[in-house]
Design an enzyme around this catalytic site. Structure first.
Site, mmCIF file in Angstrom:
data_model
loop_
_atom_site.group_PDB
_atom_site.id
_atom_site.type_symbol
_atom_site.label_atom_id
_atom_site.label_comp_id
_atom_site.label_asym_id
_atom_site.label_seq_id
_atom_site.Cartn_x
_atom_site.Cartn_y
_atom_site.Cartn_z
ATOM 1 N N HIS A 82 45.639 -66.488 -81.094
ATOM 2 C CA HIS A 82 45.317 -64.941 -81.006
ATOM 3 C C HIS A 82 44.193 -64.636 -80.614
ATOM 4 C CE1 HIS A 82 44.259 -61.253 -83.321
ATOM 5 N NE2 HIS A 82 42.869 -61.887 -83.752
ATOM 6 N N ASP A 111 39.154 -46.861 -51.983
ATOM 7 C CA ASP A 111 40.146 -47.876 -52.753
ATOM 8 C C ASP A 111 38.913 -49.004 -53.045
ATOM 9 O OD1 ASP A 111 41.808 -50.385 -53.333
ATOM 10 O OD2 ASP A 111 43.274 -49.150 -52.483
ATOM 11 N N TRP A 147 39.082 -70.832 -80.929
ATOM 12 C CA TRP A 147 39.033 -70.476 -79.431
ATOM 13 C C TRP A 147 37.736 -71.277 -79.147
ATOM 14 C CZ3 TRP A 147 35.608 -66.939 -76.891
ATOM 15 C CH2 TRP A 147 34.727 -66.520 -77.707
ATOM 16 N N SER A 174 40.360 -65.525 -61.808
ATOM 17 C CA SER A 174 41.058 -64.379 -61.867
ATOM 18 C C SER A 174 39.680 -63.365 -62.043
ATOM 19 C CB SER A 174 41.935 -63.967 -62.852
ATOM 20 O OG SER A 174 42.200 -62.592 -63.052
ATOM 21 N N SER A 175 38.907 -63.753 -63.302
ATOM 22 C CA SER A 175 37.926 -62.885 -63.768
ATOM 23 C C SER A 175 36.580 -62.924 -62.751
ATOM 24 C CB SER A 175 37.089 -63.316 -64.950
ATOM 25 O OG SER A 175 38.067 -63.165 -65.840
ATOM 26 N N HIS A 258 28.272 -65.984 -75.862
ATOM 27 C CA HIS A 258 27.336 -65.003 -76.065
ATOM 28 C C HIS A 258 27.393 -64.020 -74.788
ATOM 29 C CE1 HIS A 258 25.448 -62.365 -78.659
ATOM 30 N NE2 HIS A 258 24.818 -61.819 -77.468
ATOM 31 N N GLU A 260 29.919 -63.655 -72.956
ATOM 32 C CA GLU A 260 31.031 -63.262 -72.981
ATOM 33 C C GLU A 260 31.531 -62.091 -73.867
ATOM 34 O OE1 GLU A 260 33.966 -63.856 -71.312
ATOM 35 O OE2 GLU A 260 35.404 -62.773 -72.690
ATOM 36 N N TYR A 262 29.322 -59.834 -74.606
ATOM 37 C CA TYR A 262 28.764 -58.653 -73.853
ATOM 38 C C TYR A 262 29.535 -58.208 -72.782
ATOM 39 C CZ TYR A 262 25.344 -58.204 -77.535
ATOM 40 O OH TYR A 262 24.638 -58.018 -78.485
ATOM 41 N N SER A 273 29.865 -43.466 -73.246
ATOM 42 C CA SER A 273 28.916 -42.689 -72.488
ATOM 43 C C SER A 273 29.507 -41.526 -71.557
ATOM 44 C CB SER A 273 28.098 -43.375 -71.834
ATOM 45 O OG SER A 273 27.295 -44.550 -72.575
ATOM 46 N N HIS A 307 22.266 -68.823 -81.676
ATOM 47 C CA HIS A 307 22.336 -68.299 -82.892
ATOM 48 C C HIS A 307 23.715 -68.493 -83.569
ATOM 49 C CE1 HIS A 307 23.676 -64.287 -80.744
ATOM 50 N NE2 HIS A 307 24.717 -64.960 -81.069
ATOM 51 N N HIS A 308 24.830 -68.968 -82.692
ATOM 52 C CA HIS A 308 26.117 -69.676 -83.089
ATOM 53 C C HIS A 308 26.017 -70.936 -83.860
ATOM 54 C CE1 HIS A 308 28.134 -66.044 -81.364
ATOM 55 N NE2 HIS A 308 27.427 -66.237 -80.628
ATOM 56 N N THR A 333 20.332 -52.101 -78.222
ATOM 57 C CA THR A 333 21.392 -51.589 -78.937
ATOM 58 C C THR A 333 21.268 -50.505 -79.619
ATOM 59 O OG1 THR A 333 21.970 -53.900 -79.052
ATOM 60 C CG2 THR A 333 23.628 -52.379 -80.040
ATOM 61 N N LYS A 336 20.878 -47.455 -77.682
ATOM 62 C CA LYS A 336 22.117 -46.822 -77.097
ATOM 63 C C LYS A 336 22.790 -45.838 -78.216
ATOM 64 C CE LYS A 336 23.504 -49.478 -73.496
ATOM 65 N NZ LYS A 336 24.341 -48.534 -72.469
ATOM 66 N N ARG A 455 35.810 -69.302 -92.912
ATOM 67 C CA ARG A 455 37.050 -69.047 -91.944
ATOM 68 C C ARG A 455 37.753 -69.819 -91.540
ATOM 69 N NH1 ARG A 455 33.376 -68.458 -86.407
ATOM 70 N NH2 ARG A 455 35.397 -67.691 -85.614
HETATM 71 C C1 HEM Z 1 23.117 -56.495 -82.415
HETATM 72 C C2 HEM Z 1 23.859 -56.914 -81.717
HETATM 73 C C3 HEM Z 1 24.355 -58.419 -82.342
HETATM 74 C C4 HEM Z 1 23.942 -59.391 -82.914
HETATM 75 C C5 HEM Z 1 22.607 -59.353 -83.491
HETATM 76 C C6 HEM Z 1 24.730 -60.505 -83.155
HETATM 77 C C7 HEM Z 1 24.694 -61.515 -83.918
HETATM 78 C C8 HEM Z 1 25.527 -62.538 -84.167
HETATM 79 C C9 HEM Z 1 25.405 -63.972 -84.617
HETATM 80 C C10 HEM Z 1 23.990 -64.403 -85.150
HETATM 81 C C11 HEM Z 1 26.485 -64.436 -84.639
HETATM 82 C C12 HEM Z 1 26.632 -65.877 -85.426
HETATM 83 C C13 HEM Z 1 27.152 -65.861 -86.792
HETATM 84 C C14 HEM Z 1 27.507 -67.345 -87.255
HETATM 85 O O1 HEM Z 1 28.611 -67.915 -86.501
HETATM 86 O O2 HEM Z 1 27.079 -67.595 -88.225
HETATM 87 C C15 HEM Z 1 27.447 -63.590 -84.120
HETATM 88 C C16 HEM Z 1 28.810 -64.018 -83.968
HETATM 89 C C17 HEM Z 1 29.610 -63.353 -83.320
HETATM 90 N N1 HEM Z 1 29.548 -61.993 -82.422
HETATM 91 FE FE1 HEM Z 1 27.753 -60.919 -82.791
HETATM 92 N N2 HEM Z 1 25.987 -60.063 -82.730
HETATM 93 C C18 HEM Z 1 25.734 -58.912 -82.086
HETATM 94 C C19 HEM Z 1 26.827 -58.261 -81.451
HETATM 95 C C20 HEM Z 1 28.040 -58.454 -81.057
HETATM 96 C C21 HEM Z 1 28.928 -57.764 -80.068
HETATM 97 C C22 HEM Z 1 28.426 -56.400 -79.355
HETATM 98 C C23 HEM Z 1 29.822 -58.519 -79.739
HETATM 99 C C24 HEM Z 1 31.171 -58.438 -79.305
HETATM 100 C C25 HEM Z 1 31.532 -57.365 -78.847
HETATM 101 C C26 HEM Z 1 29.847 -59.505 -80.841
HETATM 102 C C27 HEM Z 1 30.793 -60.719 -81.021
HETATM 103 C C28 HEM Z 1 30.518 -61.641 -81.690
HETATM 104 C C29 HEM Z 1 31.574 -62.882 -82.005
HETATM 105 C C30 HEM Z 1 33.135 -62.952 -81.307
HETATM 106 C C31 HEM Z 1 31.020 -63.865 -82.748
HETATM 107 C C32 HEM Z 1 31.884 -65.085 -83.206
HETATM 108 C C33 HEM Z 1 32.055 -65.951 -82.507
HETATM 109 C C34 HEM Z 1 32.687 -67.186 -83.206
HETATM 110 O O3 HEM Z 1 32.185 -67.971 -84.040
HETATM 111 O O4 HEM Z 1 33.871 -67.248 -82.895
HETATM 112 N N3 HEM Z 1 28.612 -59.799 -81.558
HETATM 113 N N4 HEM Z 1 26.993 -62.377 -83.781
HETATM 114 CU CU LIG Z 2 26.256 -64.329 -80.045
#
Ligand code: HEM
Ligand SMILES: [Cu+2]
Ligand SMILES: [Cu+2]
Lengths: 542, 386
Positions: A82, A111, A147, A174-175, A258, A260, A262, A273, A307-308, A333, A336, A455
């Site tokens: 997924h 183009d 993933w 591709s990307s 990370h 990614e 963004y 915007s 931070h992950h 952020t 914005k 999770r």
């Molecule tokens: C203010 C902005 C953001 C902050 C401070 C932030 C912070 C964090 C942090 C600290 C985690 C890790 C949490 C953990 O696993 O314990 C996390 C996970 C995640 N964030 Fe954000 N995030 C922000 C914005 C975003 C945005 C814009 C996206 C994507 C469009 C995003 C997508 C994700 C994803 C996919 C994960 C989980 C990845 C995984 O473990 O599978 N975050 N975020």
């Molecule tokens: Cu992150």
């Protein structure tokens, strides 16, 4: 003889809009940015429904405690597939589709700069995803380690793992090709007068996204290649018993991962915007601040990866650094969000479907950003990490974030693409059903995580039963509502009789609206004249 | 006019949804489903709870301010009310303010966040040490000073109920999926150091009441510490995806007052002496088969299945297998040391000599296998201890 030739030539020239004839010529060998954009968007839509079907299986199994439908190992394959399909198959190709369609029209180019490369970068993808999906039917099953593919677990997968790695390589190639094309187009093909700081924000955000892609896709490719050799050729990059380091994989993965996230959201910032000023009938507030905020987010996204990984046991100073850096992202952020609200402020707003989705985006993305700020607090993340709280966070930024922006953009430009108006009534129904159900789906997951539900589990203790059931119900409604989206698109493309004018929306500014709807096959064969009426955002504001 | 009505109806619907979520906040008292982080029973968990609430409220306040500005604009500045669009697109003052204020807020949050992290990571002088090892899919606990060790797995009742279409209603099982056969017994009001590692893949040891989780990573030994302030039973789960039974490796802490804890330690030690005598004696075939059947059910059947037929392709059948019917020494080797690159991990350090001997005897004589071999516990003990 010569006379005839000249005549033929002149004839061909007259009809330079003529599309190639024959299905294969038109689609398989196409080098046209609009046709390739369409192909990307169709692929993304298909993948969105495939990944969505997997999400329905996940939510159905989690509807109540106890295992009712699938074995745990298949459940893990579903969560893994997924995510891979939604990230790499739905959201990323959809943004490339938008880039293909819109960037040449927005900067006054005929183009994309590298049309053959463009063909290739699309046509790799159907093969990559067929290969990825085929692993589900192999003896050893699809990938089941999430993933994030953390070793050693991902190395326990069977022979099918090689196919997973190879399909990720193809997506990466591709990307990267797509990104090179975007950069080459934006830097070389702008019409005279289209200075960098006159470009629409969608073009800006894509330019920055393309640099992120080029920087991090090779990192992912390297990481999965090392997994491949660890699995099949007895290397020990990540195998502790052979002197390797499983935590190193996580550092490499998140150095890609990370940025990614963004990559998935920056083009969304761009689309929103564009849409808000149109329907507020008011110029975008703080254009240059928006550009600089995007650039700083992109820069910061390279220095926050760990931070992950607060729970892997990093030294205190490392944890402090990554906590502070992550908190910093909240500032651009915030800029914005404040600028979008200020754009609406004192405008003369109407609420057509694109605007509704854009407003939904601003509200719900902000909720996801705020929970991101909570997750940044390293000490408390030792509680939040790997729970449904994180699942709620990233779904808020990705579903009513990236995906809502994709839908907003689709409704906004669909009349331009097809020359017909979509059904506003069904668009609105689609919006309201989606916006309500997405909250029923994801909001309770905050509670589940805080109450202690990890999770990636197929079954849970009875104390989590009620909110899981609510979440699943929301999920089913959300899933069903997307069929409306499909219906609206099909209706607009094939059935709608309402012709769209060139400038589809009263308040719309920017070059794409100076073209007819649908636009000519090659967008701008002669460079347009750029002045304050054709520039998307007000000038002299910075 | 009509347009406006549609919008107001829609706004009312949103308001109703928001109200519904506020009602959910009252849910815990009706359903017993918690919705917030536990305050826990350690100083670390209390600090984390406080910090979580502080940041949550900061977020709520920011959200309320931003959304009210936005929604009042949506209501007031609409074309259907004939609101003329202003044409401003810039305000240096405003932009400076909304960059500076968030910076200040972040600094205010960063101070307690830093203190909490330092408290979490800098361990005080500890009084005892427990080594925790994650396996697929159970935990091993070793009391370093007292030389006690045991394996803790999902209890049998949950384990039966959690099978696909088991026919058992999870609600009829006490602490469904959160009960183990051997809980980790710890003393209250004692500073305890944990050494956390794993033997196969990455796991994560998490008891929310302690206020943290820590990954268990093969090849690494992570440290964490705690001081539990109240005796009681606390439950948690593995938090890092570790394979098919990741959802089924719970953690249960039984925290006793210090004196009772010392008694428990003494009991365990006496128990170990009797166990040693048990290993040295000659076991009968029936005894071994009976014990073997139980051990097989709890330790082996998850993969090799209770009928010994395995689950192709990852988990081979034992019925008719060349290992279970071939030379004993090879069979012993695989069970003690595992097989690299597969889910078959080393059981030598996880199970007692008697358990291993019994399981070997059982698998060589069950599922239609007819080697007739009887493996004695002391044989295994000699091999394990050189
Ligand atoms: C203010 C902005 C953001 C902050 C401070 C932030 C912070 C964090 C942090 C600290 C985690 C890790 C949490 C953990 O696993 O314990 C996390 C996970 C995640 N964030 Fe954000 N995030 C922000 C914005 C975003 C945005 C814009 C996206 C994507 C469009 C995003 C997508 C994700 C994803 C996919 C994960 C989980 C990845 C995984 O473990 O599978 N975050 N975020
Ligand atoms: Cu992150
Ligand atoms: Cu686990």
């Amino acid at each position: 003889m010569s006379n005839e030739n000249t005549h033929k030539h002149a004839h061909a020239h007259d009809h330079h809009d003529d599309k190639p004839t024959g299905f294969l010529n038109r689609w398989l060998f196409t080098t046209n940015h609009k046709d390739i954009g369409t192909l990307y968007l169709i692929l993304a839509l298909v993948m969105f429904f495939v990944g969505g079907a997997m999400a329905m299986i996940i939510r159905a199994e989690l509807f109540m405690p106890g295992l009712q439908l699938v074995e745990p190992d298949f459940f893990n394959q579903m969560t893994t597939m997924h995510a891979l399909i939604m990230v790499f198959g739905a959201v990323m190709p959809a943004w490339v589709g938008f880039a293909n369609w819109m960037i040449p029209m927005m900067i006054g180019a005929p183009d994309m700069a590298l049309p053959r490369l463009n063909n290739w970068s699309f046509w790799i993808l159907p093969f990559a995803f067929t290969m990825l999906a085929s692993t589900l039917f192999m003896d050893s099953g699809g990938p089941a380690a999430g993933w994030t593919l953390y070793p050693p677990l991902s190395l326990q997968g069977g022979q099918s793992f090689a196919f997973v790695v190879f399909s990720i390589h193809m997506m990466g190639i591709s990307s990267i090709m797509g990104a090179i094309n975007v950069i080459a187009t934006i830097l070389n093909m702008r019409a005279p007068g289209m200075g960098l700081l006159r470009m629409p924000l969608f073009v800006w955000t894509w330019l920055i996204t393309a640099f992120l892609l080029i920087a991090v896709m090779p990192v992912l490719a390297g990481a999965v290649t090392m997994l491949l050799t660890d699995h099949f050729f007895a290397t020990s990059f990540f195998n502790a018993a052979g002197g390797g380091d499983p935590v190193m994989f996580q550092h490499i993965f998140w150095f890609f991962g990370h940025p990614e996230v963004y990559i998935l959201i920056l083009p969304a910032f761009g689309v929103v915007s564009e849409i808000i000023p149109t329907f507020a009938r008011k110029p975008l507030f703080g254009y240059s601040a928006m550009v600089y905020a995007t650039a700083s987010i992109a820069f910061l996204s390279f220095i926050v990866w760990a931070h992950h990984m607060f729970t892997v046991g990093m030294p205190l100073t490392g944890e402090l650094f990554f906590m502070y850096a992550t908190m910093l992202i909240a500032i651009p952020t915030g800029v914005k969000v404040f600028n979008w609200v200020s754009t609406m402020w004192k405008g003369s707003m109407t609420f057509e479907t694109p605007m509704l989705f854009a407003i939904g985006f601003v509200v719900l993305f902000t909720i996801g950003g705020l929970s991101g700020l909570m997750l940044a607090i390293a000490s408390v993340d030792l509680q939040y990490h790997d729970t449904y709280f994180v699942v709620a966070h990233f779904h808020y930024v990705l579903v009513p974030g990236s995906v809502f922006a994709l839908m907003a953009g689709t409704y906004y430009w669909l009349p331009k693409w097809t020359g017909h108006m979509y059904s506003e009534k069904w668009g609105k129904i689609h919006f309201w059903l989606s916006a309500i159900s997405v909250n029923i789906l994801f909001f309770p997951q905050h509670y589940l995580g805080l109450a202690g539900m990890p999770r990636r589990i197929p079954d849970y203790s009875t104390q989590f039963a009620d909110f899981n059931m609510i979440s699943s119900i929301g999920g089913f409604i959300f899933g069903a509502s997307q069929l409306i989206f499909l219906g609206v698109i099909i209706h607009c493309v094939y059935k709608s009789r309402v012709k769209a004018p060139g400038r589809v929306w009263e308040g719309a500014k920017g070059l794409e609206w100076t073209l007819s709807s649908p636009p000519p096959y090659h967008s701008f064969n002669t460079p347009p004249v750029i002045d304050s009426t054709t520039v998307a955002h007000a000038e002299g504001t910075h | 006019m009509k347009k406006q009505n549609t919008f107001i109806v829609a706004a009312a619907v949103t308001a109703a949804v928001i109200a519904a979520f506020w009602l959910l906040l009252a849910a815990p008292s009706y359903t017993g489903n918690a919705i917030n982080m536990t305050q826990g029973v350690t100083t670390q968990s209390a600090i984390n709870y406080q910090l979580h609430m502080t940041v949550l409220w900061v977020c709520v306040v920011i959200g309320v301010i931003v959304f009210s500005a936005m929604f009042s604009s949506i209501v007031l500045h609409r074309k259907s009310r004939d609101h003329e669009a202003a044409q401003f697109s810039h305000s240096t003052g405003a932009e400076i303010i909304w960059t500076i204020i968030p910076i200040l807020i972040l600094v205010v949050i960063a101070i307690p966040a830093t203190k909490a992290l330092v408290n979490m990571e800098v361990a005080p002088e500890t009084e005892m040490t427990v080594k925790i090892t994650g396996f697929q899919w159970r935990w091993k606990y070793q009391y370093v000073e007292d030389d006690i060790q045991f394996i803790s797995s999902l209890d049998a009742v949950s384990n039966a109920a959690r099978r696909l279409a088991s026919g058992t209603n999870p609600r009829s099982v006490d602490n469904y999926l959160l009960e183990v056969d051997h809980p980790l017994v710890l003393p209250a009001n004692t500073k305890i150091k944990f050494l956390i590692t794993a033997d196969d893949v990455i796991h994560s040891w998490w008891v929310p009441a302690l206020g943290w989780k820590r990954d268990a990573i093969p090849g690494f030994i992570n440290e964490a510490w705690t001081e539990i302030l109240e005796p009681g039973t606390y439950r948690g789960q593995c938090a890092e995806l570790c394979g098919k039974d990741h959802g089924f490796m719970p953690i249960v802490l039984k925290v006793l007052p210090k004196a009772e804890y010392r008694q428990w330690v003494q009991q365990q030690k006496t128990h170990m002496v009797t166990q040693q005598a048990d290993i040295e004696r000659l076991w009968s075939r029936e005894e071994l088969m009976k014990l073997g059947e139980n051990v097989y059910a709890s330790q082996c059947a998850a993969c090799h299945q209770s009928d010994g037929m395995g689950l192709a392709p990852a988990f081979p059948a034992l019925a008719g297998s060349s290992v279970a019917n071939g030379p004993v020494s090879e069979h012993i080797d695989i069970v003690l040391n595992g097989r690299d690159g597969t889910a078959m991990h080393a059981l030598g350090n996880m199970l007692s000599a008697a358990d291993i001997a019994a399981t070997l005897t059982y698998t060589r004589n069950a599922f239609g296998n007819t080697s007739g071999d009887v493996v004695q516990p002391r044989t295994i003990y000699r091999i394990k201890n050189g």
